[in-house]
Design a protein around this motif. Structure first.
Motif, PDB file in Angstrom:
ATOM      1  N   HIS A  89     -24.471  17.542 -23.655  1.00 37.89           N
ATOM      2  CA  HIS A  89     -25.924  17.547 -23.738  1.00 37.89           C
ATOM      3  C   HIS A  89     -26.520  17.723 -22.344  1.00 37.89           C
ATOM      4  N   CYS A  90     -27.501  18.604 -22.238  1.00 35.55           N
ATOM      5  CA  CYS A  90     -28.166  18.843 -20.952  1.00 35.55           C
ATOM      6  C   CYS A  90     -29.118  17.684 -20.678  1.00 35.55           C
ATOM      7  N   GLU A  91     -28.706  16.773 -19.792  1.00 34.84           N
ATOM      8  CA  GLU A  91     -29.561  15.637 -19.478  1.00 34.84           C
ATOM      9  C   GLU A  91     -30.798  16.085 -18.708  1.00 34.84           C
ATOM     10  N   GLY A  92     -30.569  16.892 -17.681  1.00 29.16           N
ATOM     11  CA  GLY A  92     -31.670  17.352 -16.850  1.00 29.16           C
ATOM     12  C   GLY A  92     -32.244  16.225 -16.013  1.00 29.16           C
ATOM     13  N   ASN A  93     -33.038  16.581 -15.028  1.00 30.72           N
ATOM     14  CA  ASN A  93     -33.697  15.582 -14.199  1.00 30.72           C
ATOM     15  C   ASN A  93     -34.974  16.185 -13.625  1.00 30.72           C
ATOM     16  N   LYS A  94     -35.829  15.333 -13.134  1.00 25.76           N
ATOM     17  CA  LYS A  94     -37.098  15.764 -12.532  1.00 25.76           C
ATOM     18  C   LYS A  94     -37.105  15.490 -11.039  1.00 25.76           C
ATOM     19  N   LEU A  95     -35.935  15.528 -10.444  1.00 22.37           N
ATOM     20  CA  LEU A  95     -35.812  15.239  -9.021  1.00 22.37           C
ATOM     21  C   LEU A  95     -36.394  16.373  -8.183  1.00 22.37           C
ATOM     22  N   THR A  96     -37.116  16.026  -7.152  1.00 26.31           N
ATOM     23  CA  THR A  96     -37.630  17.014  -6.212  1.00 26.31           C
ATOM     24  C   THR A  96     -36.568  17.309  -5.155  1.00 26.31           C
ATOM     25  N   LEU A  97     -36.860  18.280  -4.324  1.00 25.15           N
ATOM     26  CA  LEU A  97     -35.962  18.593  -3.213  1.00 25.15           C
ATOM     27  C   LEU A  97     -35.739  17.359  -2.345  1.00 25.15           C
ATOM     28  N   THR A  98     -36.804  16.633  -2.052  1.00 16.47           N
ATOM     29  CA  THR A  98     -36.683  15.417  -1.239  1.00 16.47           C
ATOM     30  C   THR A  98     -35.777  14.391  -1.908  1.00 16.47           C
ATOM     31  N   ASP A  99     -35.890  14.266  -3.221  1.00 12.97           N
ATOM     32  CA  ASP A  99     -35.034  13.336  -3.962  1.00 12.97           C
ATOM     33  C   ASP A  99     -33.567  13.717  -3.833  1.00 12.97           C
ATOM     34  N   HIS A 100     -33.270  15.007  -3.956  1.00 11.59           N
ATOM     35  CA  HIS A 100     -31.885  15.469  -3.828  1.00 11.59           C
ATOM     36  C   HIS A 100     -31.333  15.145  -2.444  1.00 11.59           C
ATOM     37  N   LEU A 101     -32.125  15.390  -1.411  1.00 13.46           N
ATOM     38  CA  LEU A 101     -31.665  15.121  -0.050  1.00 13.46           C
ATOM     39  C   LEU A 101     -31.394  13.628   0.139  1.00 13.46           C
ATOM     40  N   ALA A 102     -32.245  12.790  -0.447  1.00 14.71           N
ATOM     41  CA  ALA A 102     -32.052  11.343  -0.343  1.00 14.71           C
ATOM     42  C   ALA A 102     -30.762  10.916  -1.048  1.00 14.71           C
ATOM     43  N   LEU A 103     -30.496  11.464  -2.238  1.00 14.21           N
ATOM     44  CA  LEU A 103     -29.269  11.125  -2.960  1.00 14.21           C
ATOM     45  C   LEU A 103     -28.033  11.560  -2.181  1.00 14.21           C
ATOM     46  N   LEU A 104     -28.108  12.703  -1.534  1.00 15.71           N
ATOM     47  CA  LEU A 104     -26.966  13.186  -0.757  1.00 15.71           C
ATOM     48  C   LEU A 104     -26.691  12.272   0.435  1.00 15.71           C
ATOM     49  N   ARG A 105     -27.740  11.813   1.088  1.00 15.79           N
ATOM     50  CA  ARG A 105     -27.554  10.870   2.201  1.00 15.79           C
ATOM     51  C   ARG A 105     -26.948   9.565   1.700  1.00 15.79           C
ATOM     52  N   GLU A 106     -27.470   9.067   0.586  1.00 15.30           N
ATOM     53  CA  GLU A 106     -26.941   7.821   0.015  1.00 15.30           C
ATOM     54  C   GLU A 106     -25.465   7.965  -0.370  1.00 15.30           C
ATOM     55  N   ALA A 107     -25.077   9.168  -0.778  1.00 13.64           N
ATOM     56  CA  ALA A 107     -23.692   9.399  -1.210  1.00 13.64           C
ATOM     57  C   ALA A 107     -22.715   9.415  -0.045  1.00 13.64           C
ATOM     58  N   GLY A 108     -23.227   9.584   1.181  1.00 14.55           N
ATOM     59  CA  GLY A 108     -22.348   9.571   2.333  1.00 14.55           C
ATOM     60  C   GLY A 108     -22.322  10.853   3.146  1.00 14.55           C
ATOM     61  N   PHE A 109     -23.187  11.803   2.819  1.00 11.56           N
ATOM     62  CA  PHE A 109     -23.268  13.024   3.619  1.00 11.56           C
ATOM     63  C   PHE A 109     -24.149  12.755   4.841  1.00 11.56           C
ATOM     64  N   GLU A 110     -23.640  13.123   6.008  1.00 12.96           N
ATOM     65  CA  GLU A 110     -24.309  12.749   7.264  1.00 12.96           C
ATOM     66  C   GLU A 110     -25.495  13.647   7.582  1.00 12.96           C
ATOM     67  N   HIS A 111     -25.350  14.945   7.328  1.00 17.17           N
ATOM     68  CA  HIS A 111     -26.409  15.894   7.675  1.00 17.17           C
ATOM     69  C   HIS A 111     -26.785  16.673   6.416  1.00 17.17           C
ATOM     70  N   VAL A 112     -28.053  16.655   6.043  1.00 10.89           N
ATOM     71  CA  VAL A 112     -28.498  17.363   4.839  1.00 10.89           C
ATOM     72  C   VAL A 112     -29.776  18.130   5.146  1.00 10.89           C
ATOM     73  N   GLY A 113     -29.941  19.251   4.462  1.00  9.22           N
ATOM     74  CA  GLY A 113     -31.161  20.035   4.653  1.00  9.22           C
ATOM     75  C   GLY A 113     -31.055  21.383   3.968  1.00  9.22           C
ATOM     76  N   THR A 114     -32.136  22.136   4.045  1.00 10.71           N
ATOM     77  CA  THR A 114     -32.225  23.460   3.432  1.00 10.71           C
ATOM     78  C   THR A 114     -31.990  24.537   4.484  1.00 10.71           C
ATOM     79  N   VAL A 115     -31.132  25.516   4.159  1.00 10.84           N
ATOM     80  CA  VAL A 115     -30.884  26.618   5.094  1.00 10.84           C
ATOM     81  C   VAL A 115     -31.480  27.936   4.608  1.00 10.84           C
ATOM     82  N   TRP A 116     -31.962  27.947   3.360  1.00 14.56           N
ATOM     83  CA  TRP A 116     -32.569  29.182   2.812  1.00 14.56           C
ATOM     84  C   TRP A 116     -33.476  28.792   1.664  1.00 14.56           C
ATOM     85  N   GLN A 117     -34.595  29.497   1.542  1.00 13.48           N
ATOM     86  CA  GLN A 117     -35.518  29.238   0.433  1.00 13.48           C
ATOM     87  C   GLN A 117     -36.314  30.487   0.123  1.00 13.48           C
TER      88      GLN A 117
END
Length: 255
Positions: free
Chosen positions: A216-244
């Protein structure tokens, strides 16, 4: 479906080619996004003689094949839950790629891949937004544990800006770009699957596909900022966008 037969390879080639065209409807500047992701992976894995790369939600191997072509010494593992798409990829791409059937985010999904060393880079395109927030958080954490220090997770996906007004503008800009490139002239998702179901050579694979329905497609309403925050919490040291472009982003998370 006999993967090794010439007829099967030809049939797989036709359906993978149609998949490539169909997917252009759903990813702004799809080829450029693939190129940017490959550039990042090539930079991060420079100096590693046989890097291990994962393509999450790989379908029939579109991005995985481009990575293998760019970095022929790499081991590229494509991961997807759809047996038909995986079989098309195996028949079309041959031994250049290794495919694994697994549902991203389910308990033990990474163990199914039988990885014998830390991952150098994990990539995904237009797939992770299908995961619910809790599943995505767990997936980010699990990937952070498997990716080597200095390794990277690269995600190309539709990610919303924090501002609803900016989101509205970004979507419109993406639509205009797609119209200029005539991307919307290609067949859509439903048409591609209707064609697959009408092809008698794929009947055995369709039976397997139907038995192993997508989660089942759960889906989420996370924004770009939310994704970056989750990645930091997960243990990734440097996060950001390189293309848009529009609301299509390539997000990089370095372990």
């Amino acid at each position: 479906m006999n993967v090794g037969s010439a007829g099967t390879v030809a049939a797989a080639g036709r359906w993978v080619e149609r998949w490539e065209r169909q997917q252009q409807r759903y990813a702004i500047d799809r080829e450029e996004r693939f190129t940017v992701i490959s550039d990042v992976v090539e930079r991060v894995t420079a100096g590693h003689p046989a890097p291990l790369l994962l393509d999450l939600g790989c379908g029939p191997g579109s991005l995985a094949a481009r990575l293998a072509e760019r970095m022929p010494a790499a081991e590229v593992v494509g991961v997807d839950a759809d047996p038909l798409l995986l079989e098309l990829g195996r028949a079309h791409h041959g031994p250049a790629l290794r495919f694994a059937e697994a549902r991203i985010g389910e308990p033990g999904w990474l163990d199914i891949l039988v990885l014998d060393r830390p991952v150098d880079a994990a990539v995904s395109t237009t797939a992770l937004h299908y995961l619910g927030e809790d599943t995505l958080r767990r997936t980010y954490e699990e990937l952070a544990e498997r990716i080597r220090p200095g390794g990277v997770l690269v995600n190309g996906d539709h990610l919303d800006p924090d501002s609803p007004k900016v989101h509205e503008l970004a979507v419109d800009i993406g639509r205009r770009r797609a119209e200029r490139q005539q991307a919307l002239a290609h067949e859509d998702w439903e048409s591609w699957w209707s064609g697959v179901r009408a092809d008698p050579e794929l009947t055995p694979l369709l039976a397997t596909h139907d038995r192993r329905a997508h989660p089942h497609c759960e889906g989420n309403k996370l924004t770009l900022t939310d994704h970056l925050a989750l990645l930091r919490e997960a243990g990734f040291e440097h996060v950001g966008t390189v293309w848009q472009f529009g609301n299509s982003h390539v997000v990089v998370a370095v372990r």
